[in-house]
Write an enzyme that holds these catalytic residues in place. Structure first.
Site, PDB file in Angstrom:
ATOM      1  N   HIS A 119      -9.939   1.838  -0.865  1.00  0.00           N
ATOM      2  CA  HIS A 119      -8.475   1.784  -0.851  1.00  0.00           C
ATOM      3  C   HIS A 119      -7.962   0.835  -1.926  1.00  0.00           C
ATOM      4  O   HIS A 119      -7.678  -0.322  -1.667  1.00  0.00           O
ATOM      5  CB  HIS A 119      -8.034   1.341   0.560  1.00  0.00           C
ATOM      6  CG  HIS A 119      -6.593   1.008   0.708  1.00  0.00           C
ATOM      7  ND1 HIS A 119      -5.593   1.720   0.087  1.00  0.00           N
ATOM      8  CD2 HIS A 119      -5.971   0.034   1.430  1.00  0.00           C
ATOM      9  CE1 HIS A 119      -4.425   1.185   0.416  1.00  0.00           C
ATOM     10  NE2 HIS A 119      -4.633   0.153   1.219  1.00  0.00           N
TER      11      HIS A 119
ATOM     12  N   CYS B 117       0.823  -1.216   0.000  1.00  0.00           N
ATOM     13  CA  CYS B 117       0.000   0.000   0.000  1.00  0.00           C
ATOM     14  C   CYS B 117       0.850   1.255   0.000  1.00  0.00           C
ATOM     15  O   CYS B 117       0.333   2.355  -0.174  1.00  0.00           O
ATOM     16  CB  CYS B 117      -0.921  -0.020   1.213  1.00  0.00           C
ATOM     17  SG  CYS B 117      -1.769  -1.596   1.343  1.00  0.00           S
TER      18      CYS B 117
ATOM     19  N   CYS C 220       0.653   3.223   6.012  1.00  0.00           N
ATOM     20  CA  CYS C 220       1.128   1.910   6.426  1.00  0.00           C
ATOM     21  C   CYS C 220       0.993   0.949   5.249  1.00  0.00           C
ATOM     22  O   CYS C 220       0.183   1.161   4.350  1.00  0.00           O
ATOM     23  CB  CYS C 220       0.299   1.394   7.598  1.00  0.00           C
ATOM     24  SG  CYS C 220      -1.457   1.291   7.236  1.00  0.00           S
TER      25      CYS C 220
END
Lengths: 431, 275
Positions: free
Chosen positions: A382, A92, A417
């Site tokens: 996301h 990510c 993160c």
């Protein structure tokens, strides 16, 4: 620290609305989405036929056919085919790491302009051959005689037709990201109510940002979608409180409402030197001041999978002579509401500061009204590698707006993160 | 959107009296783009899947109306045996998949050809009264007679020999895959056996597939508004390996698709190709 390099300018961004997996983009590939996003960026900033210094992009879930996905996308876009490109993969963190790479090359004077991009699809995810079958086929491919070929074929078993579906799990722990996050939530005593409030705020802030037209020059509609499909403008903590936990067992605090859903989407950010921007009559929204990437041993070291930013930020602050309170905006990626809250808790904890971060005092609390003010991943969704670009462009515009309205040269912190126990953080400053 | 029943009807009606002049029928239809169909079409032809319709996509939307017009007895030429020899498409502006399209198809220019007679099937797409797309498909009926002589429009200029821009393996199922997204289930495109019945050694690719696939190769290099002119050459037998040659041509591009059997199509595409 001494600085000899110039700072890269964030000129603007473009993304497509993010779609829930198997939603509006179910039939779109990473290449479709990334190309549409680059074309949208090219249209917005008049870059058709323009040779850009480089395009750095990437995807976390990637087909083997998508070798050099970003270069392929550039070749199909309106950008000049003389624009080089390369792929990056850092879970990510990908979308922010590409921005850091491009910004660094601009800072060093190696390039004058660059695009940082990311894309991901959970709908068109690669499904691999069963690994046993793959080995048989590789043996067959290497066989030189009929006998060898027959022996290879004889190794095929019915069970091998079951393909390997990608799983959202860490290879070394077998736990999903959500299960890892649930452990961290427990460790930091992150309550259910606080998570639901954070999730509701994310939806509220994103809806308000859309309402005031904030995304008009950041988002280009795609496949009929004009806003992020996951956005629920009427979301409240009370409604979210009714959902059943999905991670951490029956007593868990993490639900589908305070965790990000699987998402499809793409984003791109245009960076350049101030000179390049001026030559092209393009605005400079912000500058990339500095960045830091940290990694933690979440396998054997007792750290949480998604806690690397906890370590990255103090190093970044130290190097830049700043405190955690020296920011006008905080963009902390909401992989899970509990991740954001655990990160903030760790920065406030004196014992953790001393024992784990080696600091005399904790970084302290932040002004929560400055956190994710235009919504974040819980509301937008996301699409792994696309999140960094979404955040960089959003923060740059927030800083630009604040500077324009108040004359204050504001500063923003990004914290992302990533799976694999990594975290990418960066500082932007209004131009 | 299979057109098999129409083909069957046309085959049955191929024998017997026909009209000697073109019908003045205009077939009209409103169409909402089905994005699932668009995605399938884009995949088969090599276009990116996005909101903008590929320049050749409205042709498949209008194709059913073309066949409907040509399958009847009021049409002077029998549908079986008609050969698509040329095609011109003009995209006046980017057409978005969300727009409701008003299709209109008619036939015109029924004239002589050195090898028989030819006719143009003309399709137009309007959005809210604005013309956004024009298509003209020219079909040849070998050995047929037309009421008046015709003049041939010059074919697109040839591309010089030299190394190809791309080499493609065109798979044996290409005709079936394109048939599934275009509705053009003419048996000559489907299986070696069904093609043999019409005198081809193997199945042949749809001309409009080759036209679309080669246009898709110019992804990113073409403006939204453009004209795409194609002259079809030798049938492309399936499977085959073909070569694509492209050349900058004024404000546009010239291209051709060849194999060892000869040139399968020559085309121009661009804002003002050849200008």
């Amino acid at each position: 620290m001494t600085r000899s390099a110039r700072q890269a300018a964030v000129i603007g961004g473009n993304r497509i609305p993010f779609a829930r997996a198997n939603g509006a983009y179910a039939q779109a590939t990473n290449l479709d989405m990334l190309t549409a996003t680059l074309d949208g960026l090219a249209a917005r900033f008049g870059l058709a036929g323009e040779r850009i210094g480089e395009v750095a992009g990437g995807a976390v879930l990637k087909h083997s056919r998508d070798r050099d996905l970003t270069r392929e996308s550039v070749l199909g876009s309106r950008l000049s085919p003389a624009t080089p490109a390369y792929d990056v993969q850092q879970a990510c963190g990908t979308g922010l790491e590409t921005a850091v790479l491009v910004a660094n090359k601009i800072a060093l004077g190696q390039i004058e302009s660059g695009i940082a991009a990311g894309v991901d699809t959970a709908s068109d995810a690669p499904v691999a051959l069963n690994d046993d079958l793959r080995r048989v086929l590789m043996r067959l491919n290497g066989a030189r005689s009929l006998g060898e070929r027959l022996r290879a074929i004889a190794g095929i078993r019915p069970g091998q037709v079951v393909p390997e579906i990608p799983r959202n799990a860490e290879p070394r722990t077998g736990l999903s990201m959500g299960e890892h996050a649930a452990l961290t939530a427990l460790e930091w005593h992150v309550g259910r109510e606080a998570q639901d409030e954070l999730a509701a705020a994310s939806h509220r802030n994103l809806a308000a940002a859309y309402e005031r037209g904030f995304f008009d020059d950041l988002v280009t509609p795609f496949l009929g979608l004009t806003r992020d499909q996951n956005l629920r403008a009427d979301s409240t903590a009370e409604k979210l409180a009714r959902l059943k936990p999905v991670f951490g067992g029956p007593d868990g605090t993490m639900t589908a409402g305070n965790s990000t859903p699987l998402t499809d989407g793409a984003s791109a950010v245009l960076l350049g030197s101030d000179e390049w921007a001026a030559e092209h009559r393009l605005p400079v929204l912000a500058h990339v001041v500095d960045a830091e990437t940290a990694a933690v041993d979440f396998v054997h070291g007792g750290d949480g999978l998604l806690t690397a930013p906890v370590h990255a930020v103090p190093r970044l602050l130290e190097r830049n002579g700043l405190t955690l309170q020296d920011f006008d905006f905080y963009e902390i990626h909401e992989a899970f509401a509990s991740t954001v809250l655990a990160t903030l808790a760790a920065w406030e904890d004196p014992a953790f500061a001393k024992e784990r971060l080696g600091l005399d005092a904790p970084l302290g609390a932040i002004d929560r009204s400055r956190l994710n003010v235009a919504g974040s991943s819980l509301a937008t969704g996301h699409p792994f590698a696309a999140t960094g670009g979404r955040i960089v462009a959003t923060l740059a515009k927030l800083l630009h707006e604040k500077g324009r309205d108040t004359g204050n040269r504001g500063r923003g912190l990004i914290s992302l993160c990533a799976a694999g126990g990594q975290g990418v953080v960066a500082i932007l400053e209004a131009a | 959107m299979s057109l098999a029943p129409l083909y069957a009807k046309a085959a049955v009606g191929a024998v017997g009296p026909r009209a000697s002049t073109l019908p003045d029928t205009v077939l009209r239809r409103s169409v909402d783009v089905d994005r699932t169909h668009l995605a399938a079409y884009a995949q088969v032809c090599g276009f990116r899947f996005s909101d903008a319709l590929p320049p050749t996509y409205p042709h498949v939307l209008a194709f059913a109306l073309q066949i409907e017009l040509m399958a009847g007895r009021s049409f002077p030429l029998p549908l079986p045996g008609l050969v698509h020899v040329a095609n011109t498409i003009t995209v006046h502006r980017r057409v978005d998949a969300a727009e409701r399209l008003q299709l209109a198809v008619h036939a015109e220019r029924f004239v002589g050809h050195p090898k028989g007679a030819q006719v143009d099937l003309v399709a137009a797409v309007d959005v809210d009264g604005e013309r956004v797309w024009d298509g003209r498909s020219t079909y040849l009926a070998r050995g047929a007679h037309a009421p008046e002589p015709g003049e041939q429009s010059p074919p697109p200029p040839e591309i010089a020999d030299g190394p190809p821009s791309a080499v493609w393996r065109v798979d044996g199922d290409t005709g079936r895959r394109y048939a599934a997204v275009s509705g053009d289930v003419n048996p000559i495109h489907l299986y070696p056996l069904s093609a043999k019945a019409f005198g081809f050694p193997r199945a042949i690719a749809h001309g409009m597939w080759t036209a679309a696939r080669s246009l898709a190769a110019l992804e990113g290099r073409l403006p939204d508004a453009l004209t795409h002119t194609v002259a079809f050459g030798r049938p492309l037998l399936l499977p085959s390996t073909v070569e694509l040659r492209t050349r900058r041509d004024g404000d546009g591009w010239g291209l051709d698709v060849r194999s060892r059997k000869g040139t399968h199509l020559t085309a121009t595409a661009g804002d003002r190709p050849g200008a």
